[in-house]
Design a protein around this motif. Structure first.
Motif, PDB file in Angstrom:
ATOM      1  N   UNK A  92       0.829  -1.200   0.000  1.00 68.12           N
ATOM      2  CA  UNK A  92       0.000   0.000   0.000  1.00 68.12           C
ATOM      3  C   UNK A  92       0.870   1.260   0.000  1.00 68.12           C
ATOM      4  N   UNK A  93       1.926   1.258   0.805  1.00 69.63           N
ATOM      5  CA  UNK A  93       2.853   2.392   0.814  1.00 69.63           C
ATOM      6  C   UNK A  93       3.500   2.547  -0.560  1.00 69.63           C
ATOM      7  N   UNK A  94       3.946   1.425  -1.135  1.00 74.49           N
ATOM      8  CA  UNK A  94       4.560   1.423  -2.462  1.00 74.49           C
ATOM      9  C   UNK A  94       3.586   1.963  -3.508  1.00 74.49           C
ATOM     10  N   UNK A  95       2.319   1.533  -3.421  1.00 72.28           N
ATOM     11  CA  UNK A  95       1.286   1.976  -4.353  1.00 72.28           C
ATOM     12  C   UNK A  95       1.061   3.485  -4.246  1.00 72.28           C
ATOM     13  N   UNK A  96       0.987   3.990  -3.027  1.00 68.84           N
ATOM     14  CA  UNK A  96       0.780   5.432  -2.823  1.00 68.84           C
ATOM     15  C   UNK A  96       1.934   6.220  -3.423  1.00 68.84           C
ATOM     16  N   UNK A  97       3.160   5.742  -3.214  1.00 62.77           N
ATOM     17  CA  UNK A  97       4.328   6.418  -3.788  1.00 62.77           C
ATOM     18  C   UNK A  97       4.273   6.374  -5.325  1.00 62.77           C
ATOM     19  N   UNK A  98       3.847   5.264  -5.883  1.00 64.79           N
ATOM     20  CA  UNK A  98       3.761   5.129  -7.341  1.00 64.79           C
ATOM     21  C   UNK A  98       2.695   6.055  -7.912  1.00 64.79           C
ATOM     22  N   UNK A  99       1.575   6.202  -7.216  1.00 56.67           N
ATOM     23  CA  UNK A  99       0.511   7.082  -7.673  1.00 56.67           C
ATOM     24  C   UNK A  99       0.990   8.534  -7.694  1.00 56.67           C
ATOM     25  N   UNK A 100       1.831   8.889  -6.738  1.00 59.56           N
ATOM     26  CA  UNK A 100       2.341  10.262  -6.670  1.00 59.56           C
ATOM     27  C   UNK A 100       3.309  10.587  -7.808  1.00 59.56           C
ATOM     28  N   UNK A 101       3.777   9.559  -8.522  1.00 61.86           N
ATOM     29  CA  UNK A 101       4.687   9.773  -9.646  1.00 61.86           C
ATOM     30  C   UNK A 101       3.954  10.297 -10.882  1.00 61.86           C
ATOM     31  N   UNK A 106      -0.270  10.429 -23.139  1.00 62.36           N
ATOM     32  CA  UNK A 106      -0.168  10.552 -24.596  1.00 62.36           C
ATOM     33  C   UNK A 106       0.048   9.201 -25.271  1.00 62.36           C
ATOM     34  N   UNK A 107      -0.571   8.167 -24.739  1.00 60.83           N
ATOM     35  CA  UNK A 107      -0.460   6.834 -25.326  1.00 60.83           C
ATOM     36  C   UNK A 107       0.832   6.108 -25.014  1.00 60.83           C
ATOM     37  N   UNK A 108       1.695   6.672 -24.178  1.00 59.22           N
ATOM     38  CA  UNK A 108       2.966   6.044 -23.825  1.00 59.22           C
ATOM     39  C   UNK A 108       3.013   5.763 -22.326  1.00 59.22           C
ATOM     40  N   UNK A 109       3.731   4.708 -21.978  1.00 57.86           N
ATOM     41  CA  UNK A 109       3.910   4.376 -20.566  1.00 57.86           C
ATOM     42  C   UNK A 109       4.848   5.392 -19.929  1.00 57.86           C
ATOM     43  N   UNK A 110       4.532   5.747 -18.690  1.00 57.43           N
ATOM     44  CA  UNK A 110       5.391   6.658 -17.946  1.00 57.43           C
ATOM     45  C   UNK A 110       6.134   5.873 -16.872  1.00 57.43           C
ATOM     46  N   UNK A 111       6.930   6.567 -16.082  1.00 56.95           N
ATOM     47  CA  UNK A 111       7.728   5.900 -15.048  1.00 56.95           C
ATOM     48  C   UNK A 111       6.868   5.231 -13.981  1.00 56.95           C
ATOM     49  N   UNK A 112       5.632   5.631 -13.839  1.00 55.05           N
ATOM     50  CA  UNK A 112       4.785   5.030 -12.809  1.00 55.05           C
ATOM     51  C   UNK A 112       4.067   3.765 -13.287  1.00 55.05           C
ATOM     52  N   UNK A 113       4.155   3.444 -14.572  1.00 58.43           N
ATOM     53  CA  UNK A 113       3.399   2.309 -15.097  1.00 58.43           C
ATOM     54  C   UNK A 113       3.795   0.999 -14.422  1.00 58.43           C
TER      55      UNK A 113
END
Length: 159
Positions: free
Chosen positions: A23-32, A38-45
């Motif tokens: 859950x902590x990891x998920x929250x940090x990832x969401x904040x990224x 624009x149809x491309x994966x970002x660092x949070x994907x």
């Protein structure tokens, strides 16, 4: 088996700890930021994908814990004692894996590690062909994830 019994026997300790960490990891990832822009994966994907997979796996483990009937016979108790040593074996295998990783490379170390885990948590040699195929698939998928998707150079036996 009741919740207090499951809490006392320690079966909920690891899944709940993993749930908190995920859950902590998920929250940090969401904040990224958003996973796709624009149809491309970002660092949070990938962090979000990994967190989602972990949530599903933890839910499956918790489901099995709460669906397991009470063990009453002696053989079930000895099997349970064997399963309680599982975390100790996982920690030992993980330590050996980390140590061996840089010496014998990703493919050999990971294949041995994954196969050892399947043997530990499976029923020994039962289903050996499936375990070997699963080991190969997990090892190759891990390689593709890091080398291709993350572009992280992994050590090899020949380098």
């Amino acid at each position: 088996m009741s919740l207090p019994t499951r809490l006392r026997d320690g079966r909920l300790l690891v899944p709940v700890a993993l749930l908190i960490l995920t859950t902590i990891y998920f929250i940090e990832a969401v904040q990224m930021g958003p996973p796709i822009r624009d149809g491309n994966m970002t660092v949070s994907f990938f962090p979000l994908a990994i967190a989602f997979i972990m949530f599903l796996a933890i839910a499956g483990v918790l489901w099995r814990i709460f669906q397991t009937p009470s063990d009453t016979d002696q053989s079930a108790e000895s099997h349970e004692d064997k399963r309680r040593l599982g975390p100790l074996w996982v920690a030992l295998l993980t330590g050996l894996y980390i140590f061996a990783f840089s010496y014998i490379g990703y493919f050999v170390a990971t294949a041995i590690y994954v196969f050892a885990l399947t043997m530990l948590f499976g029923e020994g040699a039962k289903g050996l062909p499936v375990k070997l195929v699963a080991t190969l698939i997990i090892t190759v998928c891990g390689y593709l994830l890091f080398e291709v998707a993350f572009q992280v150079r992994l050590p090899t036996l020949w380098s």
